[in-house]
Write a protein that holds these residues in place. Structure first.
Motif, PDB file in Angstrom:
ATOM      1  N   PRO A  13     -40.000 -29.818  26.692  1.00 51.78           N
ATOM      2  CA  PRO A  13     -39.648 -29.420  28.057  1.00 51.78           C
ATOM      3  C   PRO A  13     -39.528 -27.901  28.090  1.00 51.78           C
ATOM      4  O   PRO A  13     -39.345 -27.266  27.046  1.00 51.78           O
ATOM      5  N   ILE A  14     -39.636 -27.321  29.254  1.00 57.60           N
ATOM      6  CA  ILE A  14     -39.321 -25.891  29.344  1.00 57.60           C
ATOM      7  C   ILE A  14     -37.837 -25.830  29.703  1.00 57.60           C
ATOM      8  O   ILE A  14     -37.367 -26.525  30.593  1.00 57.60           O
ATOM      9  N   TYR A  15     -37.110 -25.028  28.948  1.00 59.12           N
ATOM     10  CA  TYR A  15     -35.648 -25.094  29.001  1.00 59.12           C
ATOM     11  C   TYR A  15     -35.074 -24.158  30.068  1.00 59.12           C
ATOM     12  O   TYR A  15     -35.608 -23.078  30.309  1.00 59.12           O
ATOM     13  N   ASP A  53     -37.622 -22.378  32.005  1.00 59.77           N
ATOM     14  CA  ASP A  53     -37.625 -22.795  33.411  1.00 59.77           C
ATOM     15  C   ASP A  53     -36.665 -21.844  34.123  1.00 59.77           C
ATOM     16  O   ASP A  53     -35.461 -21.930  33.930  1.00 59.77           O
ATOM     17  N   ALA A 230     -41.589 -26.613  37.837  1.00 58.00           N
ATOM     18  CA  ALA A 230     -41.381 -26.716  36.384  1.00 58.00           C
ATOM     19  C   ALA A 230     -42.471 -27.509  35.670  1.00 58.00           C
ATOM     20  O   ALA A 230     -43.021 -27.064  34.657  1.00 58.00           O
ATOM     21  N   TYR A 234     -46.752 -26.951  32.099  1.00 54.43           N
ATOM     22  CA  TYR A 234     -47.549 -27.499  30.990  1.00 54.43           C
ATOM     23  C   TYR A 234     -49.026 -27.181  31.155  1.00 54.43           C
ATOM     24  O   TYR A 234     -49.755 -27.019  30.181  1.00 54.43           O
ATOM     25  N   GLY A 257     -36.373 -35.365  26.637  1.00 55.65           N
ATOM     26  CA  GLY A 257     -35.160 -36.145  26.461  1.00 55.65           C
ATOM     27  C   GLY A 257     -35.135 -37.220  27.539  1.00 55.65           C
ATOM     28  O   GLY A 257     -35.820 -37.101  28.572  1.00 55.65           O
ATOM     29  N   ASP A 259     -33.169 -37.882  29.761  1.00 53.81           N
ATOM     30  CA  ASP A 259     -32.657 -37.444  31.061  1.00 53.81           C
ATOM     31  C   ASP A 259     -33.760 -37.058  32.041  1.00 53.81           C
ATOM     32  O   ASP A 259     -33.542 -37.062  33.246  1.00 53.81           O
ATOM     33  N   LYS A 295     -22.429 -36.229  25.993  1.00 54.72           N
ATOM     34  CA  LYS A 295     -23.569 -35.307  25.923  1.00 54.72           C
ATOM     35  C   LYS A 295     -23.000 -33.893  25.783  1.00 54.72           C
ATOM     36  O   LYS A 295     -21.986 -33.566  26.385  1.00 54.72           O
ATOM     37  N   MET A 296     -23.663 -33.091  24.978  1.00 53.52           N
ATOM     38  CA  MET A 296     -23.128 -31.750  24.745  1.00 53.52           C
ATOM     39  C   MET A 296     -23.261 -30.877  25.981  1.00 53.52           C
ATOM     40  O   MET A 296     -24.290 -30.912  26.645  1.00 53.52           O
TER      41      MET A 296
HETATM   42  N1  MSP Z   1     -35.852 -27.399  32.768  1.00 56.54           N
HETATM   43  C1  MSP Z   1     -35.750 -28.813  32.673  1.00 56.54           C
HETATM   44  C2  MSP Z   1     -36.995 -29.403  32.077  1.00 56.54           C
HETATM   45  C3  MSP Z   1     -38.251 -29.083  32.776  1.00 56.54           C
HETATM   46  S1  MSP Z   1     -39.629 -29.688  31.954  1.00 56.54           S
HETATM   47  C4  MSP Z   1     -40.890 -29.462  32.967  1.00 56.54           C
HETATM   48  C5  MSP Z   1     -34.562 -29.177  31.782  1.00 56.54           C
HETATM   49  N2  MSP Z   1     -34.136 -28.220  30.951  1.00 56.54           N
HETATM   50  S2  MSP Z   1     -32.901 -28.343  29.919  1.00 56.54           S
HETATM   51  O1  MSP Z   1     -32.653 -27.015  29.415  1.00 56.54           O
HETATM   52  O2  MSP Z   1     -31.816 -29.017  30.514  1.00 56.54           O
HETATM   53  O3  MSP Z   1     -33.459 -29.101  28.689  1.00 56.54           O
HETATM   54  C6  MSP Z   1     -33.590 -30.438  28.723  1.00 56.54           C
HETATM   55  C7  MSP Z   1     -34.114 -30.965  27.389  1.00 56.54           C
HETATM   56  O4  MSP Z   1     -33.338 -30.515  26.278  1.00 56.54           O
HETATM   57  C8  MSP Z   1     -33.938 -32.471  27.366  1.00 56.54           C
HETATM   58  O5  MSP Z   1     -34.973 -33.135  28.006  1.00 56.54           O
HETATM   59  C9  MSP Z   1     -33.943 -32.727  25.895  1.00 56.54           C
HETATM   60  O6  MSP Z   1     -35.262 -32.662  25.445  1.00 56.54           O
HETATM   61  C10 MSP Z   1     -33.153 -31.552  25.349  1.00 56.54           C
HETATM   62  N3  MSP Z   1     -31.721 -31.853  25.262  1.00 56.54           N
HETATM   63  C11 MSP Z   1     -30.689 -31.208  25.896  1.00 56.54           C
HETATM   64  N4  MSP Z   1     -29.500 -31.742  25.483  1.00 56.54           N
HETATM   65  C12 MSP Z   1     -29.725 -32.699  24.578  1.00 56.54           C
HETATM   66  C13 MSP Z   1     -28.934 -33.485  23.731  1.00 56.54           C
HETATM   67  N5  MSP Z   1     -27.625 -33.438  23.735  1.00 56.54           N
HETATM   68  N6  MSP Z   1     -29.573 -34.282  22.831  1.00 56.54           N
HETATM   69  C14 MSP Z   1     -30.936 -34.319  22.719  1.00 56.54           C
HETATM   70  N7  MSP Z   1     -31.705 -33.591  23.506  1.00 56.54           N
HETATM   71  C15 MSP Z   1     -31.169 -32.873  24.529  1.00 56.54           C
HETATM   72  O7  MSP Z   1     -34.110 -30.295  31.878  1.00 56.54           O
END
Ligand code: MSP
Length: 662
Positions: A13-15, A53, A230, A234, A257, A259, A295-296
């Motif tokens: 994912p883009i974070y 993101d 977002a 990709y 993830g 979520d 969840k953290m």
């Molecule tokens: N920006 C969106 C994603 C857009 S993708 C087109 C987003 N970002 S996020 O920063 O919240 O990152 C989400 C991703 O981080 C989750 O989908 C997962 O892959 C990972 N995780 C974040 N917390 C996590 C845990 N506690 N455990 C495992 N993975 C987790 O959502």
């Protein structure tokens, strides 16, 4: 002509840029890196994308709080995310930011295609709006208060562009049916199918109440809203409108993830179908790493950071733990106890011990050259069979992303080799011709097994596996080794062993956990005195030589100098610190007491050479932790040369321990 490699395009994912990475994000990126390395070893031409993101209200707010423009805020955050992935050795081949121009253009192009094909229309969105924060609160009902500022929300209607998601119910269900592997694992597929069967509502994809977003061309103040922006990243990362030139699209695997599975398996294929673009081949949703069953999140104060773990145990240990301890796809609890236990049992006592034991025996008995095996006994053949069978099993499990299973199989083979050595006892054999031949067979068998498990574990343990590979005298780069060609029996006798290296030094569990926690605390709550958290930054040293010298512009009075209490100290013990190659842990007698002091001199002084040496010590410095180890004082040293090599002070006459320097 070399055969053209098959492409494999995968993404994380883009974070979000309103926070910094924790172990949950690290997990997804580590898994992507493991798959990337594995696929390369299976002959694929792999591209992995990650990124940030960067749009939306949360960023607007965070930038405001930081008192800087949004663009500056996100640039800093994107740098921090990218730098951490680099530092951990898991950078994307592509790093896409949603503020990149090529992304902006791709989103606008995708929107145009969807609109031209009749899947976009203008409508009105009504929701609960906070007029103080200028944001809709999507989950709120009329009469609720704003979850951020606590003030009453208002019902507001704004003009939006809508995407006709409702038209895609049937196409999506047909697509899932035709491509049963599109959503993984199966439980998630069933969830999504029932969700889509329940009916799909059209989706609002633009906003006029948000400023920080990609503008809809000719329709300002409309900006694209979260997911339309977002998900498109990709595609923008690998060519956008010119995706055909690059040849990566469609993606082979989106790792996410659990979520965010719905956005990836419902919205994303629908957007692409509407634009008549190819749809990704697979979306794999893994579970969460939980801390104390939750969840953290930083607000809950239960985040686990990757850096302190890596500083203490190494990146390979973290990678191994993340993949070995939790079944991929399910949730797992994170615990430092389990992490250190696995480190000691599987890595230090398992792979590390087998490698150093085998190398030491070959060194001693065969002058460091791989021996030639003689006649085989049933035990040797049984071990060979087990290792050969493991190759197929491990590859099959990696293909299914069953990482825990793959590692379990590898470690069963390692345990079998340990048992084999213990029962064959090559060290107890004598020098007769028969004994020598038996020794050679036993050690060749163990070394060959080690070669096989090393090649198989490379995707998960890239640094350590490469070290064992070199130790076994293999010259080919392990990352380029083709796993399809791996067979029992390929280890050539006669080749000299490579340089031996420390693999996984055993650690004391309580001390290791304390140090990881203390480093995490330093990183989460930095004090001005604490060292920079980055592992790549020069380690704080505890010597005056390497500590950054303050800019001395004004002269100080004697009363200022008198504040620094320096005394003659005598070094009693000195040892290296696991996970901190620049630091030595010293105990120093300062006359009135014995102090523990960390000094950044490990690269220049052998610990043994320091015992008994008298040095100048600053004794009234506030204690602090360096790499999680308490340091109570500072050893004074000159800083020499451009690299600031520390040279300890000395005394040409006998001086009493504890004497004050004035
Ligand atoms: N920006 C969106 C994603 C857009 S993708 C087109 C987003 N970002 S996020 O920063 O919240 O990152 C989400 C991703 O981080 C989750 O989908 C997962 O892959 C990972 N995780 C974040 N917390 C996590 C845990 N506690 N455990 C495992 N993975 C987790 O959502």
């Amino acid at each position: 002509m070399p055969e053209k490699k098959e492409k494999f395009y995968l993404t994380t994912p883009i974070y979000y840029t309103n926070g910094l990475p924790h172990i949950g994000h690290t997990y997804t990126t580590v898994v992507a890196d493991v798959i990337r390395r594995y696929k390369r070893m299976r002959g694929y031409d792999v591209v992995m994308t990650t990124g940030t993101d960067e749009h939306g209200v949360n960023v607007e707010r965070a930038a405001k709080k930081a008192g800087i423009p949004e663009s500056e805020f996100v640039a800093k955050m994107a740098d921090a995310w990218r730098a951490l992935w680099d530092e951990l050795g898991i950078p994307g081949d592509e790093f896409i930011r949603t503020t990149d121009l090529k992304h902006v253009r791709t989103v606008q192009w995708l929107f145009k295609l969807c609109k031209e094909n009749g899947y976009v229309y203008k409508g009105h969105y009504t929701g609960q709006y906070c007029i103080y924060d200028n944001a809709f609160v999507t989950e709120a009902k009329p009469g609720d208060n704003c979850p951020d500022c606590g003030r009453p929300l208002e019902t507001v209607t704004e003009e939006n562009y809508f995407f006709k998601l409702s038209s895609f119910q049937k196409p999506l269900l047909d697509f899932y049916k035709k491509n049963p592997d599109f959503i993984q694992p199966d439980t998630r597929r069933n969830e999504i199918i029932s969700f889509v069967e329940g009916g799909l509502k059209d989706l609002s994809i633009t906003r006029t109440t948000i400023r920080w977003g990609i503008p809809v061309p000719g329709e300002e103040p409309h900006v694209f809203y979260v997911w339309f922006d977002a998900l498109t990243a990709y595609l923008s990362a690998v060519g956008g409108p010119e995706y055909e030139k690059r040849g990566c699209w469609p993606a082979d695997l989106h790792l996410v993830g659990k979520d965010i599975i719905r956005f990836h398996t419902v919205y994303w294929p629908a957007f692409l179908m509407a634009a008549m673009l190819p749809v990704p081949k697979q979306v794999w949703a893994h579970g969460w790493f939980l801390m104390d069953a939750a969840k953290m999140s930083k607000s809950k104060g239960n985040v686990v950071l990757p850096r302190p773990i890596v500083n203490m145990l190494g990146m390979d240990a973290l990678r191994y733990f993340l993949l070995r301890d939790v079944v991929f796809g399910q949730d797992g609890n994170f615990s430092y106890d389990a992490l250190v236990t696995r480190y000691n049992s599987d890595l230090a006592n398992g792979l590390g011990n087998l490698a150093s034991r085998t190398a030491a025996l070959i060194e001693k008995n065969f002058a460091g050259k791989i021996p030639k095996p003689g006649a085989l006994k049933a035990e040797d053949e049984a071990l060979a069979k087990e290792a050969q069978a493991a190759i197929g099993e491990v590859l099959e499990n990696f293909d299914k992303l069953s990482f825990a299973r793959a590692l379990e199989t590898i470690w069963t083979v390692i345990a079998a080799a340990d048992k084999f050595l213990t029962s064959e006892q090559p060290w107890a054999l004598g020098n007769s011709e028969a004994d020598q031949a038996r020794k050679a067979t036993v050690l060749w068998t163990t070394a060959e097994l080690l070669r096989i498990v090393t090649a198989l574990s490379f995707p998960v343990l890239p640094d350590s596996a490469a070290k064992v590979w070199t130790l076994l005298g293999q010259s080919e780069a392990l990352g380029k080794f083709e796993l399809d060609g791996l067979r029992w029996g390929q280890l050539a006798p006669g080749i000299p062993l490579g340089k031996s290296q420390t693999l996984f030094p055993r650690v004391d569990k309580t001390e290791a956990i304390e140090r990881i926690e203390s480093m995490a605390n330093e990183e989460l709550n930095p004090t001005p005195a604490a060292p920079a958290p980055a592992a790549s930054a020069p380690a704080a040293t505890g010597t005056s030589a390497a500590a950054a010298a303050p800019a001395v512009s004004d002269k100080i009075g004697i009363e200022d100098f008198a504040k620094v209490e320096m005394r003659v100290g005598q070094i009693k013990t000195a040892e290296r610190i696991v996970g901190a190659d620049k630091l030595l842990k010293l105990t120093v007698d300062i006359g009135t007491e014995i102090r523990q002091i960390c000094a950044g001199i490990a690269q220049y002084y052998e610990p043994e050479s320091l015992i008994g040496r008298k040095v100048a010590v600053v004794v009234n410095l506030a204690p602090r932790k360096l790499r999680g180890v308490e340091s109570n004082g500072m050893i004074v040293a000159a800083s020499v040369g451009p690299e600031g090599r520390p040279v300890l002070t000395g005394f040409h006459e006998e001086v009493e321990v504890g004497a004050r320097l004035k």
